[in-house]
Design an enzyme around this catalytic site. Structure first.
Site, PDB file in Angstrom:
ATOM      1  N   ASN A 236       5.033   3.940  -1.191  1.00 37.32           N
ATOM      2  CA  ASN A 236       3.636   4.183  -1.577  1.00 37.32           C
ATOM      3  C   ASN A 236       2.834   4.722  -0.399  1.00 37.32           C
ATOM      4  OD1 ASN A 236       2.696   3.356  -4.425  1.00 37.32           O
ATOM      5  ND2 ASN A 236       4.181   1.773  -3.854  1.00 37.32           N
TER       6      ASN A 236
ATOM      7  N   ILE B 136      -4.444 -11.701   3.546  1.00 40.37           N
ATOM      8  CA  ILE B 136      -5.398 -11.139   4.517  1.00 40.37           C
ATOM      9  C   ILE B 136      -6.339 -12.248   4.996  1.00 40.37           C
ATOM     10  CG2 ILE B 136      -7.262  -9.446   4.824  1.00 40.37           C
ATOM     11  CD1 ILE B 136      -4.530  -8.154   4.478  1.00 40.37           C
TER      12      ILE B 136
ATOM     13  N   ASN C 138      -5.885  -3.216  -2.713  1.00 39.33           N
ATOM     14  CA  ASN C 138      -4.472  -3.589  -2.817  1.00 39.33           C
ATOM     15  C   ASN C 138      -3.897  -3.069  -4.132  1.00 39.33           C
ATOM     16  OD1 ASN C 138      -1.998  -5.047  -2.233  1.00 39.33           O
ATOM     17  ND2 ASN C 138      -2.646  -6.587  -3.738  1.00 39.33           N
TER      18      ASN C 138
ATOM     19  N   HIS D 177      -0.926  -4.030  -6.944  1.00 37.77           N
ATOM     20  CA  HIS D 177      -0.023  -5.098  -7.363  1.00 37.77           C
ATOM     21  C   HIS D 177       0.832  -4.568  -8.516  1.00 37.77           C
ATOM     22  CE1 HIS D 177       1.354  -9.202  -7.684  1.00 37.77           C
ATOM     23  NE2 HIS D 177       1.314  -9.049  -8.987  1.00 37.77           N
TER      24      HIS D 177
ATOM     25  N   ASP E 232      -4.319 -11.671  -4.811  1.00 41.35           N
ATOM     26  CA  ASP E 232      -4.382 -10.970  -6.102  1.00 41.35           C
ATOM     27  C   ASP E 232      -5.558 -11.373  -6.995  1.00 41.35           C
ATOM     28  OD1 ASP E 232      -1.945  -9.787  -5.344  1.00 41.35           O
ATOM     29  OD2 ASP E 232      -0.831 -11.463  -6.177  1.00 41.35           O
TER      30      ASP E 232
ATOM     31  N   GLU F 207       2.670   3.838  -9.887  1.00 40.18           N
ATOM     32  CA  GLU F 207       2.026   3.695  -8.566  1.00 40.18           C
ATOM     33  C   GLU F 207       1.860   5.058  -7.900  1.00 40.18           C
ATOM     34  OE1 GLU F 207       3.217  -0.809  -7.285  1.00 40.18           O
ATOM     35  OE2 GLU F 207       4.553   0.758  -6.577  1.00 40.18           O
TER      36      GLU F 207
HETATM   37  C1  GAR Z   1       5.076  -1.860  -4.563  1.00 39.76           C
HETATM   38  O1  GAR Z   1       5.655  -1.901  -5.846  1.00 39.76           O
HETATM   39  C2  GAR Z   1       3.794  -2.663  -4.535  1.00 39.76           C
HETATM   40  O2  GAR Z   1       3.102  -2.648  -5.737  1.00 39.76           O
HETATM   41  C3  GAR Z   1       4.313  -4.040  -4.237  1.00 39.76           C
HETATM   42  O3  GAR Z   1       5.327  -3.849  -3.282  1.00 39.76           O
HETATM   43  C4  GAR Z   1       5.962  -2.592  -3.558  1.00 39.76           C
HETATM   44  C5  GAR Z   1       6.103  -1.853  -2.245  1.00 39.76           C
HETATM   45  O4  GAR Z   1       6.908  -0.726  -2.399  1.00 39.76           O
HETATM   46  N1  GAR Z   1       3.270  -4.890  -3.745  1.00 39.76           N
HETATM   47  C6  GAR Z   1       3.230  -6.189  -3.991  1.00 39.76           C
HETATM   48  O5  GAR Z   1       4.092  -6.762  -4.627  1.00 39.76           O
HETATM   49  C7  GAR Z   1       2.017  -6.923  -3.423  1.00 39.76           C
HETATM   50  N2  GAR Z   1       1.907  -8.230  -3.975  1.00 39.76           N
HETATM   51  P1  GAR Z   1       6.896   0.413  -1.283  1.00 39.76           P
HETATM   52  O6  GAR Z   1       7.037  -0.292   0.066  1.00 39.76           O
HETATM   53  O7  GAR Z   1       8.062   1.285  -1.576  1.00 39.76           O
HETATM   54  O8  GAR Z   1       5.587   1.135  -1.391  1.00 39.76           O
END
Ligand code: GAR
Length: 188
Positions: A14, A88, A102, A104, A145, A174
């Site tokens: 992301n 945080i 953020n 989620h 969250d 995402e």
């Molecule tokens: C993503 O799917 C994001 O939504 C999630 O971690 C992943 C990171 O993927 N975040 C959470 O679960 C936060 N609670 P990435 O490192 O490939 O972007």
């Protein structure tokens, strides 16, 4: 001009997608990537774009003002959490009120809270035989969250879906929406 710091704990797909989206937008700068893991792949991704990286540990993050001072020194205006897994601390929230966003990987308020991240979320969603999941993009407050949700998008889950295939569907959402939602948020 908005100057962004991205926090990420792992892979950073992301983070890279956001970097690419804003690369040619002259009025928004992705200034620095911060991570709590020295082996996080997001560091390699940042290097590819010559973006500075700051690695920190628990003491520095929770028991000092180092990170806040660094962000202020670099004139960071907004923070984006893209797969960042630590809570945080209050001093950081106070320093950037309503300026931390953020993502989620589920439809909050369901499947949020401590321990609910990445594949843990998708496994729980599949185990509970949900018919849909998706993404939630929200402002960050002092609880995991629970900040104000500013955007959600959904995907369908069918009987053949596994946690891995659901993760893929959610990642697609995402990549499609997160940069645009950040862009709109910064424009406000
Ligand atoms: C993503 O799917 C994001 O939504 C999630 O971690 C992943 C990171 O993927 N975040 C959470 O679960 C936060 N609670 P990435 O490192 O490939 O972007």
């Amino acid at each position: 001009m908005p100057k962004i710091a991205i926090f990420a704990s792992g892979n950073g797909s992301n983070a890279e997608n956001i970097i690419q989206y804003f690369k040619y937008k002259k009025n928004i700068i992705i200034d620095i990537i911060l991570t709590n893991r020295k082996d996080a792949f997001v560091i390699e991704r940042a290097k590819k774009y010559s973006i500075d990286v700051k690695i920190f540990d628990k003491n520095e993050f929770y028991d000092s003002d180092d990170i806040i001072n660094l962000l202020i020194k670099r004139k960071i205006s907004n923070i984006v959490l893209a797969g960042f897994l630590w809570l945080i601390p209050n001093n950081l929230i106070m320093a950037f009120p309503d300026r931390i966003l953020n993502i989620h990987p589920a439809l909050l308020p369901k499947y949020g809270g401590k321990g609910m991240y990445g594949m843990n979320v998708h496994k729980a969603v599949i185990e509970n035989k949900e018919k849909e999941s998706g993404i939630s993009i929200h402002l960050v407050n002092e609880k995991y969250d629970e900040g104000k949700i500013i955007f959600q998008a959904k995907c369908k889950i069918n009987e053949n879906d596994s946690s891995e295939s659901l993760a893929e569907k959610v990642h697609k959402l995402e990549y499609e929406y997160f940069p645009k939602v950040i862009d709109d948020w910064l424009g406000k």
